[in-house]
Design a protein around this motif. Structure first.
Motif, PDB file in Angstrom:
ATOM      1  N   ASP A 226     -17.429 -28.738 -21.337  1.00 47.47           N
ATOM      2  CA  ASP A 226     -17.077 -27.767 -22.377  1.00 47.47           C
ATOM      3  C   ASP A 226     -16.260 -28.416 -23.478  1.00 47.47           C
ATOM      4  N   VAL A 227     -15.390 -29.337 -23.086  1.00 48.63           N
ATOM      5  CA  VAL A 227     -14.566 -30.026 -24.098  1.00 48.63           C
ATOM      6  C   VAL A 227     -15.437 -30.888 -24.994  1.00 48.63           C
ATOM      7  N   GLU A 228     -16.420 -31.624 -24.386  1.00 49.63           N
ATOM      8  CA  GLU A 228     -17.307 -32.464 -25.206  1.00 49.63           C
ATOM      9  C   GLU A 228     -18.125 -31.611 -26.167  1.00 49.63           C
TER      10      GLU A 228
ATOM     11  N   VAL B 104     -18.067 -31.917 -30.151  1.00 49.64           N
ATOM     12  CA  VAL B 104     -19.258 -32.172 -30.990  1.00 49.64           C
ATOM     13  C   VAL B 104     -19.407 -31.073 -32.037  1.00 49.64           C
ATOM     14  N   GLU B 105     -19.316 -29.834 -31.586  1.00 44.98           N
ATOM     15  CA  GLU B 105     -19.443 -28.734 -32.539  1.00 44.98           C
ATOM     16  C   GLU B 105     -18.350 -28.783 -33.595  1.00 44.98           C
ATOM     17  N   SER B 106     -17.168 -29.160 -33.162  1.00 45.86           N
ATOM     18  CA  SER B 106     -16.085 -29.231 -34.142  1.00 45.86           C
ATOM     19  C   SER B 106     -16.297 -30.381 -35.123  1.00 45.86           C
TER      20      SER B 106
ATOM     21  N   LYS C 216     -17.759 -32.199 -40.452  1.00 47.00           N
ATOM     22  CA  LYS C 216     -18.595 -32.977 -41.374  1.00 47.00           C
ATOM     23  C   LYS C 216     -19.216 -32.075 -42.423  1.00 47.00           C
ATOM     24  N   ARG C 217     -19.709 -30.922 -41.997  1.00 41.42           N
ATOM     25  CA  ARG C 217     -20.302 -29.991 -42.951  1.00 41.42           C
ATOM     26  C   ARG C 217     -19.263 -29.503 -43.960  1.00 41.42           C
ATOM     27  N   ILE C 218     -18.106 -29.206 -43.446  1.00 40.48           N
ATOM     28  CA  ILE C 218     -17.046 -28.745 -44.365  1.00 40.48           C
ATOM     29  C   ILE C 218     -16.664 -29.853 -45.336  1.00 40.48           C
ATOM     30  N   GLN C 219     -16.611 -31.121 -44.810  1.00 42.41           N
ATOM     31  CA  GLN C 219     -16.281 -32.240 -45.709  1.00 42.41           C
ATOM     32  C   GLN C 219     -17.343 -32.429 -46.786  1.00 42.41           C
TER      33      GLN C 219
END
Length: 532
Positions: free
Chosen positions: A365-367, A371-373, A378-381
């Motif tokens: 769940d952490v991985e 990844v999602e974060s 990246k999308r936000i950047q």
């Protein structure tokens, strides 16, 4: 109020403790009466010995709780009430009178407990005993209306005729005479209600039935062991002695009152506090009374020993039973502990498995979250960078437009300013030209005049200079000119005292005149040829 309460407490204490003597005492003032009578239980009469006063007093006081006798010049003075009746005793309170009217004696109203011992008193069985008797008495000095049988004259009689010491001696003699032969046991004072209760116990049906049953030896053996075999007869004998003793003390009180009521003393009660037998008789009686108790003690000791043996056997049996039960319980406990350990290990293993599963799922769940974060970051950047470039290009375009507009406005403002400046400069030049056109002839005349003045000064300097030699090709005309110039410069040299300035001015003058064929020699110095 506190003084009165203290007096009451002292009176109660004196009545309870009693005294073996009756006495009188001298006091200085009535204010000391309560303290003296409260501290000394033997005092019945207080004689006042008033000290000499500097100023006579026209009043005196009688404290509460006392019979007071008053004297006038040493003679007894009776009290006269509102009805004109005379009374030898003065009431308590404040009284007004002449300075020679004063209190002479104070007699206490409280009950007196007089203790005395009668030695050598013979009983019916010819035993010499010591009797400790207390007599509760008082002085009969109240008004007959308040207490029948009293007479205030008894106070005067007691003070001057009987006296406390005389009363003490009479009481001791009267007690010795009043003690008639009697049985030692049970002699004491008793109230009527208690006496009636004793008589009811003696002649009641239950008492008769109890005595009948005990006489037939139907008592339980355990009751015999605790009470004895003859206690019932002793209690019966004790009841009869109580009744006999009560009658004796009452007879003593009546006999004493017949003797002392005539002297103004009332015997309230006669109390036989203690009867002391000789030591030998006391030991014999105690041994006799202790036989039943000793027998009962032996029987109880035997029962105690038997019970102790039985108890010890039962204790051993119980200890052995408890030991076996404890071992069984220990084995059962060990087995239960082993089973519980197995269950605990199973629970621990299951818990470890669940912990591992939870940790693995947590890592996954952490991985996924990481990844999602990262994708979201990246999308936000990228969106941020695109928006930044768009805003930058838009700002550059807007800045170019604004700069062009500002430059156009500046050029327009500068052009308008240059136009205004050119117009203003043209107006200024025109004004200057007009002014110069007006001042040109005047300036020309001024310049000519100034030139002539300078020429004259130069000639004057040359003419007055003794060291100047002028030579030239054109004769005297050039020489005269130089002489004039030298004369003019001579004045300047005198003022400045500077030869170089003078030579410089001559050279400039020669150059300015346009003639170069003249030589100027000033002293030893040689000047270049200058054309005038």
């Amino acid at each position: 109020m506190s003084l009165y309460i203290g007096y009451i407490r002292c009176s109660i204490k004196a009545t309870m403790e009693g005294t073996s003597t009756l006495s009188s005492i001298d006091i200085r003032s009535v204010g000391e009466a309560n303290a003296v009578f409260g501290s000394d239980t033997s005092v019945m009469v207080a004689r006042l010995r008033n000290p000499c006063c500097r100023f006579p007093l026209f009043w005196f006081t009688v404290p509460e709780g006392f019979y007071a006798l008053v004297t006038r010049h040493g003679a007894h003075e009776p009290y006269t009430d509102g009805n004109g009746k005379k009374n030898p005793v003065w009431p308590s309170g404040l009284h007004l009178g002449s300075p020679w009217l004063k209190v002479s004696h104070l007699v206490t109203k409280q009950l007196m407990m007089f203790n005395t011992e009668i030695k050598g008193c013979k009983t019916k069985d010819n035993v010499t005993v010591l009797i400790d008797i207390s007599i509760l008495l008082r002085v009969m000095g109240d008004n007959p209306e308040e207490r029948p049988g009293d007479d205030p004259q008894n106070v005067f009689k007691f003070v001057h005729e009987v006296t406390p010491i005389g009363l003490q001696a009479q009481l001791k003699d009267a007690q010795a005479e009043a003690c008639v032969p009697y049985r030692s046991f049970g002699l004491r004072n008793i109230c009527h209600s208690e006496l009636e209760g004793v008589q009811e116990k003696l002649f009641s049906t239950e008492a008769l039935d109890t005595r009948l049953v005990t006489s037939q030896d139907t008592k339980d053996q355990e009751q015999k062991d605790t009470e004895g075999e003859h206690d019932c007869y002793d209690s019966l004998e004790a009841h009869f002695n109580v009744e006999a003793g009560a009658s004796v003390t009452e007879a003593m009180r009546v006999r004493l009152n017949r003797q002392f009521n005539k002297q103004g003393i009332e015997i309230i009660d006669v109390i036989i506090k203690d009867i002391k037998l000789p030591e030998t008789i006391q030991s014999q009686m105690s041994q006799k009374t202790m036989v039943i108790s000793q027998n009962a003690m032996q029987r109880m000791q035997q029962k105690h020993d038997m019970l102790r043996l039985i108890q010890e056997e039962e204790i051993k049996t119980l200890n052995q039973t408890h030991t076996e039960q404890r071992k069984e319980l220990l084995e059962d406990g060990k087995f239960k502990c082993l089973m519980e350990d197995i269950k605990l290990q199973t629970v621990h293993a299951e818990g470890d498995r669940q912990v591992k599963s939870i940790e693995t799922q947590m890592c996954i769940d952490v991985e996924l979250v990481q990844v999602e974060s990262n994708l979201t970051v990246k999308r936000i950047q990228d969106e941020t960078r695109l928006e930044t470039e768009r805003i930058r290009e838009q700002s550059k375009a807007d800045s170019e437009i604004e700069l062009a507009k500002a430059k156009a406005e500046v050029d327009m403002i500068l052009a308008n300013g240059e136009l205004d400046v050119a117009k203003i400069a043209a107006k200024g030049d025109k004004a200057i030209f007009e002014a110069e056109g007006i001042a040109a002839p005047l300036n020309c005349k001024l310049n000519d005049h100034t030139t002539e003045l300078l020429r004259l000064k130069a000639q004057y300097a040359l003419a007055t200079n003794d060291q100047l030699v002028v030579t030239g090709t054109e004769g005297g005309r050039a020489a005269s000119t130089l002489l004039q110039a030298n004369s003019v410069f001579s004045d300047v040299a005198i003022l400045d005292n500077d030869q170089k300035s003078r030579n410089s001015m001559l050279a400039h003058l020669a150059v300015a005149s346009g003639a170069g064929d003249v030589r100027l020699i000033v002293g030893d110095s040689f000047l270049n040829k200058i054309h005038f």
